[in-house]
Design an enzyme around this catalytic site. Sequence first.
Site, PDB file in Angstrom:
ATOM      1  N   ASN A 120      71.194  18.362 -21.329  1.00  8.68           N
ATOM      2  CA  ASN A 120      70.343  19.058 -20.401  1.00  8.68           C
ATOM      3  C   ASN A 120      70.743  19.097 -19.167  1.00  8.68           C
ATOM      4  OD1 ASN A 120      67.966  21.129 -20.203  1.00  8.68           O
ATOM      5  ND2 ASN A 120      66.984  19.573 -18.924  1.00  8.68           N
TER       6      ASN A 120
ATOM      7  N   GLU B 119      73.527  24.473 -21.059  1.00  7.84           N
ATOM      8  CA  GLU B 119      73.632  24.548 -19.775  1.00  7.84           C
ATOM      9  C   GLU B 119      75.078  24.754 -19.426  1.00  7.84           C
ATOM     10  OE1 GLU B 119      69.534  23.600 -20.358  1.00  7.84           O
ATOM     11  OE2 GLU B 119      71.272  22.854 -21.035  1.00  7.84           O
TER      12      GLU B 119
ATOM     13  N   ASP C 185      56.949  24.747  -1.758  1.00  5.41           N
ATOM     14  CA  ASP C 185      57.447  25.192  -2.948  1.00  5.41           C
ATOM     15  C   ASP C 185      57.761  26.756  -2.791  1.00  5.41           C
ATOM     16  OD1 ASP C 185      58.426  25.615  -5.529  1.00  5.41           O
ATOM     17  OD2 ASP C 185      57.161  23.923  -6.274  1.00  5.41           O
TER      18      ASP C 185
END
Length: 413
Positions: free
Chosen positions: A128, A191, A237
């Site tokens: 991942n 990925e 964020d």
Amino acid sequence: MRDFIEMMREQGKVEEIENPCSSVYEAPRMASRTDKIVFFHNLDGHRGVMNLLASRGALAAALGVDERRLVPHLATATYNGRVLDAGRCEGGIPADLSRLPVMKHFPGDAGRYITGGIVFSSYDGVENASIHRMMVIDDRHVVARLVEGRHTHTMLKTALAHGERLPVAVTIGTHPLVTFAACTRVPEGKELAYAAELMGGELSVRECENGVRVPDAEIVLEGYIGPETAPEGPFVDITGTYDPVRQQPVIEFNRIYCKDDPIYHGILPAGDEHKLLMGAPYEPKIYRAVSEVTTVRDVLLTKGGAGYLHAVVKIRKNTQGDGKNAIMAAFAAHTSLKHVVVVDEDIEIHDPEDVEYAIATRVRGDTDIMVITGVRGSSLDPMRLADGTNVKVGIDATMVMGREDEFRRAGWV
């Protein structure tokens, strides 16, 4: 990454900061004022870069495609690039995060954060790659925000359930298309293959001592995630507001690999690069979903919508209900989406005034606005309810079929 920076430098898209610059507030503030690449020649005595992918033009340049064809091009992905084994990582030394100009971005942040690091992990034959913000605790430890249910978090749970730690390697200063691939929801373990596809078909990787494979990078941090947790946050964020403090997993690094005179990459929280990397990977997903219900022309997750919560979808209507079908398809494809506007082919979706014009002249509030309550929303939205649900709004700002002549704007040939 160096090749990409040099290509953008030749196009006049790089701001060179020759004077000494601090990693505390100063560099992030400078990056916030432009969407050009900002290259720091003396960032606390190191080299650094921000805004690698702060514009859609930069992403298009990295891909070698016309910016106007960006989303249709990405929508054709097959995740089948070739990942080539280039041997082992060499030249590692004991990990020491004090060697890096890790930034503190805003006064309310809990500390210094690695924001441009890709966390590569491997367990039980599954790989991942994803970006996680990492707050520095000391010279060898960070606490990382791992969103519950996402792949890194589930792999960690599996490893811990077997009494083992999850091996990881964090790359900093990677080619921006590898970073983009790591930010994209792809089939499990794809990925690196997707990154290879974006890079032209092939991508070389090297294996760290803990078995994790990584692509070319300025800096590689090798280590493990175990059962230890620590408080993480506050941190700004995507919406520019502070995320709350949470108990999050600790990563322990044991080795660091660096190129000569490495270039440190930092992503400005809530900046243009953060917004593009959060939102742009969802645009081809929405594009493909809408293509199942009508003829789709383009998709944009808007900068004003934090690059994540607002979408504009351009379609060619084939039946009168296509606008609302497109709305539902967009919400299904990107569950964090809060508001979506569907427009006709004559509307320029990158021009907020043109989108507003479509809403002003082609919307009847009682028939063209869909309000959906009690649905899952983004955890980043300050308006979410305590149970995680929210209200979504879809606006069908398309012309009524059969009456198009009443809506067409005058112009000159």
